[in-house]
Design a protein around this motif. Structure first.
Motif, mmCIF file in Angstrom:
data_model
loop_
_atom_site.group_PDB
_atom_site.id
_atom_site.type_symbol
_atom_site.label_atom_id
_atom_site.label_comp_id
_atom_site.label_asym_id
_atom_site.label_seq_id
_atom_site.Cartn_x
_atom_site.Cartn_y
_atom_site.Cartn_z
ATOM 1 N N SER A 68 -12.264 -46.692 -52.896
ATOM 2 C CA SER A 68 -11.524 -45.439 -54.375
ATOM 3 C C SER A 68 -9.823 -46.069 -53.215
ATOM 4 C CB SER A 68 -11.442 -44.591 -53.353
ATOM 5 O OG SER A 68 -10.310 -43.603 -54.279
ATOM 6 N N MET A 70 -21.684 -44.558 -45.525
ATOM 7 C CA MET A 70 -22.011 -44.839 -46.924
ATOM 8 C C MET A 70 -20.614 -44.195 -47.388
ATOM 9 S SD MET A 70 -23.139 -47.018 -48.941
ATOM 10 C CE MET A 70 -23.971 -47.263 -50.473
ATOM 11 N N TRP A 71 -20.187 -42.947 -47.362
ATOM 12 C CA TRP A 71 -19.025 -42.308 -47.678
ATOM 13 C C TRP A 71 -17.658 -43.828 -47.694
ATOM 14 C CZ3 TRP A 71 -14.908 -41.263 -45.035
ATOM 15 C CH2 TRP A 71 -15.488 -40.753 -43.145
ATOM 16 N N LEU A 72 -17.918 -43.451 -46.114
ATOM 17 C CA LEU A 72 -16.606 -44.309 -45.579
ATOM 18 C C LEU A 72 -16.114 -45.998 -46.573
ATOM 19 C CD1 LEU A 72 -14.367 -45.157 -43.713
ATOM 20 C CD2 LEU A 72 -15.929 -45.759 -42.649
ATOM 21 N N PHE A 110 -17.227 -45.854 -49.526
ATOM 22 C CA PHE A 110 -16.201 -45.324 -50.967
ATOM 23 C C PHE A 110 -15.042 -45.094 -50.861
ATOM 24 C CE2 PHE A 110 -21.086 -44.941 -52.679
ATOM 25 C CZ PHE A 110 -21.049 -46.162 -53.881
ATOM 26 N N ALA A 111 -15.083 -44.145 -49.967
ATOM 27 C CA ALA A 111 -13.438 -44.164 -49.776
ATOM 28 C C ALA A 111 -12.716 -45.315 -49.591
ATOM 29 C CB ALA A 111 -13.698 -43.118 -48.124
#
Length: 137
Positions: A9, A1-3, A5-6
């Motif tokens: 961004s 999930m961080w990917l 959002f990155a």
């Protein structure tokens, strides 16, 4: 999930540069930064209230307060400088130099946070630096 959002961004950061360059024409860069910051403030507090995160304010330690305030000051200084640079220069030159923050962040993370520098991250820093020089010169 961080990917996800990155990546989002990165997309929004790219849009920020283009929209800012168009919007800043004929506007004092400090005023433009303040207006943008006001929008970010409203949006941020909207998300806090929407998610109920405001309940955690009393649990923030003095150390966290200090470093969040310092981070906010650094962000403000960065945005003021960025908008002034955008007003004076071309987006295609300002943005690559701004993204040199990736290299500086990795160095500072190594020095202050004792994060490891790998051969891959060092090579990436060198390539980012070289790419920045190539784009700006």
């Amino acid at each position: 999930m961080w990917l996800l959002f990155a990546v989002l961004s990165s997309v929004f950061a790219a849009l920020t540069s283009i929209l800012a360059k168009i919007g800043i024409e004929g506007v004092n860069s400090n005023l433009a930064t303040a207006l943008r910051t006001g929008v970010v403030l409203l949006m941020s507090w909207g998300m806090v209230l929407l998610t109920g995160a405001q309940k955690g304010i009393g649990q923030i330690s003095p150390k966290s307060w200090l470093f969040l305030i310092l981070s906010g000051l650094a962000t403000g200084a960065s945005w003021l400088c960025y908008y002034r640079a955008l007003q004076m220069g071309r987006v295609s030159q300002v943005v690559p130099i701004d993204k040199m923050s990736v290299v500086l962040t990795l160095v500072l993370a190594f020095v202050f946070l004792h994060e490891q520098l790998t051969a891959k991250s060092i090579a990436g820093c060198i390539l980012i630096g070289a790419g920045t020089l190539l784009m700006v010169l």
